[in-house]
Scaffold this motif. Structure first.
Motif, short mmCIF file in Angstrom:
data_model
loop_
_atom_site.label_atom_id
_atom_site.label_comp_id
_atom_site.label_asym_id
_atom_site.label_seq_id
_atom_site.Cartn_x
_atom_site.Cartn_y
_atom_site.Cartn_z
N GLY A 1 7.51 -4.88 -5.49
CA GLY A 1 7.72 -4.06 -4.30
C GLY A 1 8.04 -4.94 -3.12
N PRO A 2 7.42 -4.76 -1.98
CA PRO A 2 6.41 -3.74 -1.64
C PRO A 2 7.02 -2.64 -0.77
CG PRO A 2 6.25 -5.56 -0.11
CD PRO A 2 7.49 -5.77 -0.93
N LEU A 3 8.14 -2.09 -1.22
CA LEU A 3 8.80 -1.05 -0.42
C LEU A 3 7.88 0.15 -0.22
CD1 LEU A 3 11.30 -2.44 -2.35
CD2 LEU A 3 12.49 -1.27 -0.49
N GLY A 4 7.82 0.61 1.02
CA GLY A 4 6.92 1.70 1.37
C GLY A 4 5.56 1.23 1.82
N LEU A 5 5.32 -0.08 1.81
CA LEU A 5 3.99 -0.62 2.14
C LEU A 5 3.98 -1.36 3.48
CD1 LEU A 5 2.91 -1.89 -1.40
CD2 LEU A 5 2.70 0.39 -0.41
N ALA A 6 5.05 -1.20 4.27
CA ALA A 6 5.15 -1.87 5.57
C ALA A 6 5.18 -0.84 6.69
CB ALA A 6 6.42 -2.72 5.63
N ASP A 7 4.76 -1.27 7.89
CA ASP A 7 4.89 -0.40 9.05
C ASP A 7 6.19 -0.73 9.79
OD1 ASP A 7 4.43 -2.62 10.76
OD2 ASP A 7 2.27 -2.21 10.85
N SER A 8 6.46 -0.01 10.86
CA SER A 8 7.75 -0.13 11.54
C SER A 8 7.93 -1.47 12.23
CB SER A 8 7.93 0.99 12.56
OG SER A 8 6.90 0.95 13.52
N GLU A 9 6.85 -2.24 12.41
CA GLU A 9 6.92 -3.54 13.07
C GLU A 9 6.80 -4.71 12.10
OE1 GLU A 9 7.55 -4.41 16.41
OE2 GLU A 9 8.30 -2.36 16.27
N ASP B 273 -4.49 -0.85 1.18
CA ASP B 273 -5.32 -0.23 0.13
C ASP B 273 -4.85 -0.64 -1.27
OD1 ASP B 273 -6.77 1.06 2.08
OD2 ASP B 273 -5.60 2.91 1.97
N TYR B 274 -3.54 -0.69 -1.46
CA TYR B 274 -2.97 -1.04 -2.77
C TYR B 274 -3.39 -2.43 -3.21
CZ TYR B 274 0.66 -2.92 -5.88
OH TYR B 274 1.33 -3.55 -6.90
N TYR B 275 -3.20 -3.42 -2.36
CA TYR B 275 -3.56 -4.80 -2.74
C TYR B 275 -5.07 -4.97 -2.87
CZ TYR B 275 1.32 -6.04 -2.01
OH TYR B 275 2.68 -6.11 -2.10
N THR B 276 -5.82 -4.33 -1.97
CA THR B 276 -7.28 -4.44 -2.05
C THR B 276 -7.81 -3.84 -3.34
OG1 THR B 276 -7.43 -4.31 0.37
CG2 THR B 276 -9.44 -3.85 -0.88
N GLU B 277 -7.22 -2.75 -3.79
CA GLU B 277 -7.67 -2.09 -5.02
C GLU B 277 -7.52 -3.01 -6.22
OE1 GLU B 277 -9.42 1.26 -6.90
OE2 GLU B 277 -9.14 0.77 -4.78
N ARG B 278 -6.46 -3.82 -6.26
CA ARG B 278 -6.27 -4.75 -7.38
C ARG B 278 -7.26 -5.91 -7.31
NH1 ARG B 278 -3.46 -0.42 -6.72
NH2 ARG B 278 -2.55 0.16 -8.73
N ALA B 279 -7.62 -6.33 -6.10
CA ALA B 279 -8.68 -7.34 -5.96
C ALA B 279 -10.02 -6.77 -6.40
CB ALA B 279 -8.75 -7.82 -4.50
N LYS B 280 -10.30 -5.55 -5.98
CA LYS B 280 -11.53 -4.87 -6.41
C LYS B 280 -11.59 -4.75 -7.92
CE LYS B 280 -13.84 -0.37 -6.05
NZ LYS B 280 -13.66 1.03 -5.63
N GLU C 181 -6.60 -7.83 8.30
CA GLU C 181 -7.47 -6.78 7.76
C GLU C 181 -7.40 -6.76 6.24
OE1 GLU C 181 -7.61 -1.93 7.35
OE2 GLU C 181 -6.70 -2.77 9.16
N MET C 182 -6.18 -6.93 5.71
CA MET C 182 -5.99 -6.89 4.26
C MET C 182 -6.62 -8.11 3.57
SD MET C 182 -2.44 -6.49 2.14
CE MET C 182 -1.85 -8.18 2.36
N THR C 183 -6.37 -9.30 4.09
CA THR C 183 -6.91 -10.50 3.44
C THR C 183 -8.42 -10.54 3.50
OG1 THR C 183 -6.66 -11.86 5.44
CG2 THR C 183 -4.80 -11.83 3.90
N GLN D 298 -2.06 7.38 -8.44
CA GLN D 298 -2.74 6.82 -7.27
C GLN D 298 -2.15 5.48 -6.82
OE1 GLN D 298 -6.77 7.44 -9.15
NE2 GLN D 298 -7.32 8.04 -7.08
N ALA D 299 -1.27 4.88 -7.63
CA ALA D 299 -0.73 3.57 -7.28
C ALA D 299 0.06 3.64 -5.99
CB ALA D 299 0.15 3.04 -8.41
N CYS D 300 -0.32 2.80 -5.02
CA CYS D 300 0.31 2.74 -3.70
C CYS D 300 0.08 4.01 -2.89
CB CYS D 300 1.79 2.42 -3.79
SG CYS D 300 2.13 0.91 -4.70
#
Length: 664
Positions: A28-36, A45-52, A93-95, A388-390
């Motif tokens: 990806g990570p298309l759809g996982l970025a904000d406008s900035e 949430d997606y990346y954190t879930e894989r770490a979890k 926040e993600m890391t 539920q992915a992404c």
């Protein structure tokens, strides 16, 4: 004792220690970025879930360091240089959340796509490249990058890596001297026709990659790990023309001799690890292997890299079989196993393996419809088998207000998914399935050896529903009267579909694809498949691999015309496997009659007769919804799901079932 313990030994990339041998492959990570250019909540949430879920190293999907030389139409992907404050704020926040699970996270950074930019991501922006060369998808010639633009991109890598380090990333992966992306286009002479210091010799063609790692190390320190996504072989026969497995051809891209030499140079420049695969966009089925590729297809190339350079080697490529992964670590093929699509399908893969719960791992079926197909066509990443992915928060399981007893008629993927979700939420689903096993069309669909994961998915549903104590009644048809007499709060009709059939005359030897695939019918040594859609082509390929002489007759002007949107890696490979396996194809043709072992076919050139032992109909399916129509005005809360509602694919059967079952 867990035999997979070795997969949970720590490993180091540079001085960064990773707790186990598993990495989330960058996707990806298309759809996982904000406008900035930061990470949006879905991405976090997606990346954190894989770490979890236990994965030791999270490698993000591609982020662009530059949005000026090659514009990407924000917010397609994150960008660590577009708005550094916003990037650091959201990425931090993600890391921090990822680190809470004792996982490490690397940011994948790209110089751009160049000639392989997917048109849906390109918008109106002109494609760039090392030289004025043919674009992969569009009938356009790319614009050559200037030296000032190259230097600007190199500096942006330093800026982006510096921002990534501030944001808490543990390292960087460079995208890439692989798959024919922009840096790879510089590295390969087929694409690079420059006569300045960035063209000519191998060292010059690798100068771009060298300057990038040197800039990052200069800005972030020698101890900040930099991994390189690397393909030692391209499998390019010519522009837009890739080689198939087992095909003899002359390599026009990077051959293994140059791949070995380049690997040594790249490691000497400062790269701390090689994340290894093979292929290119011109042979996309190598870089994004569909089910027609063997599992673990990159292992020989990873092993070659392991023998060539003295840095950790990461190996991806359909490595979801735990025994294959263990063997690869034990025999020195690689140091880490990279899982992309399998971790889309099941974020808890690693924890389930650690707990010796292999049967509970939801399998990836390599359809690429939820991931690469959606990236290619819609600029978003998801997963066909995991709704539920992404969308971890948007599609979180909802609490129930009142426990309901729910009747589910049909045990295909839609019925099974509905039952799974209802049970997890606390309802009481009951399945009635007329056949002797769960799975519906997964069973005939999974008959070819290259579709084994369809059967694995059916087995996973059976295992999961058993774990959830769902009542499953097999060999059980249920009538309108039985439904009305039973005391259910809600009813789901998921009765599937039936193959379309028509008479050709001698119908004793006219079969459906499903009957041939499940061995209910023997097609003989010579057969004609009527219908060149996905099912028809896969049936033909399956039979040809078994030594049958097969012809496809398709009414439209090309095969695979109506199936989609398939990922090009899947459709292009299947389209080329058909003639490669000796299958004759007659397009713009219609079958008329079958008599005395001869099939009459109306073609553009006139009427032909094909001698064959049988005819296999693969002309689509029709909805089996009669029970729903009988009950539609009798039951207040009734739902129609899967092929019974509208004949589609596995993805929509699962997604729609999840949506409905999560809101009962």
């Amino acid at each position: 004792m867990n035999k997979y313990k070795k997969l949970f030994e720590p490993v180091k990339i540079g001085k960064c220690e990773i707790k186990n041998r598993f990495a989330l492959a960058p996707m990806g990570p298309l759809g996982l970025a904000d406008s900035e250019g930061g990470f949006n909540q879905r991405g976090i949430d997606y990346y954190t879930e894989r770490a979890k879920g236990g994965t030791g190293l999270i490698i993000t999907g591609v982020t662009f360091v530059d949005n000026e030389v090659e514009e990407h139409g924000m917010p397609n992907c994150p960008c660590p240089t577009h708005n550094p404050v916003q990037f650091v704020r959201t990425a931090r926040e993600m890391t921090e959340r990822i680190h809470a699970y004792n996982a490490k996270v690397f940011l994948q950074m790209s110089a751009g796509f160049g000639r392989v930019t997917i048109p849906t991501n390109l918008g109106e922006f002109p494609p760039v490249a090392p030289s004025p060369i043919q674009h992969r998808w569009l009938d356009k010639i790319c614009r050559e990058l200037t030296i000032d633009e190259i230097k600007s991109i190199v500096k942006k890598f330093g800026d982006g890596a510096y921002n990534a380090k501030r944001a808490g990333f543990d390292g960087i992966e460079i995208h890439a001297v692989h798959e024919g992306y922009l840096i790879d286009q510089f590295a390969i002479s087929l694409f690079n026709h420059r006569t300045d210091e960035y063209g000519g010799s191998l060292e010059n063609r690798l100068r771009f990659a060298r300057e990038i790692v040197e800039e990052i190390k200069n800005r972030c320190g020698e101890d900040f790990p930099v991994v390189l996504r690397y393909s030692p072989k391209s499998f390019i026969k010519d522009l837009r023309d890739g080689a198939l497995p087992g095909e003899e051809f002359v390599e026009k891209g990077r051959d293994l001799d140059e791949g070995i030499e380049a690997a040594k140079l790249l490691v000497s420049y400062g790269y701390d690890s090689l994340d290894t695969d093979v292929g290119s966009y011109d042979s996309w089925w190598w870089s994004h292997p569909p089910m027609y590729q063997k599992k673990g297809l990159y292992r020989p190339y990873a092993k070659l890299m392991k023998e060539t350079v003295d840095v950790p080697i990461i190996c991806a490529g359909r490595m979801d079989d735990p025994d294959m992964a263990l063997e690869a670590i034990e025999n020195g093929t690689c140091d880490m196993i990279s899982l992309g699509r399998p971790l889309l399908a099941d974020p808890d893969y690693v924890n389930k393996l650690r707990a010796n719960r292999c049967q509970s791992i939801r399998p990836c079926i390599s359809c690429q419809e939820g991931c690469m197909g959606r990236i290619q066509h819609y600029s978003m990443i998801n997963c066909a088998v995991n709704p539920q992915a992404c969308k971890e928060k948007d599609n979180a399981l909802l609490p129930i207000l009142k426990k309901k007893k729910v009747l589910i008629v049909g045990g295909g993927v839609a019925g099974c998914e509905a039952a799974r979700v209802l049970a997890l939420r606390g309802h009481e689903p009951v399945i009635y399935e007329k056949n002797s096993r769960l799975g519906g069309n997964l069973i005939p669909g999974g008959a070819p050896d290259f579709k084994e994961d369809d059967i694995a998915l059916a087995d996973w549903y059976a295992h999961t529903l058993n774990e959830l104590n769902v009542q499953v009644n097999l060999n059980s048809e249920i009538t309108k009267e039985q439904v009305l007499k039973a005391n259910f709060d809600s009813v789901i009709i998921a009765t599937g579909s039936t193959p379309k059939v028509f008479s050709l005359g001698d119908d004793d030897k006219v079969f459906t694809a499903a009957d041939v695939l499940t061995k209910k019918k023997d097609c003989g040594g010579t057969t004609v498949v009527v219908g060149g859609g996905l099912v028809g082509c896969e049936t033909a390929l399956h039979l040809a691999k078994k030594g049958k002489k097969v012809t496809i007759v398709e009414a439209l002007n090309k095969i695979l015309a109506l199936n989609g949107p398939l990922c090009s890696a899947n459709s292009e490979m299947l389209e080329r496997l058909i003639p490669f396996n000796g299958i004759d194809v007659k397009t713009s043709s219609k079958v008329k009659a079958y008599k005395d072992g001869n099939l009459e076919v109306e073609t553009e050139k006139g009427t032909e007769k094909i001698k064959c032992d049988s005819v296999i109909l693969s002309v689509g399916y029709k909805e089996k919804n009669s029970l729903y129509k009988e009950l539609e005005f009798e039951i207040p809360e009734i739902y129609l799901l899967g092929d019974a509602r509208k004949v589609s694919n596995i993805m929509y059967a699962i997604w729609n079932a999840y949506e409905v079952a999560n809101h009962i």
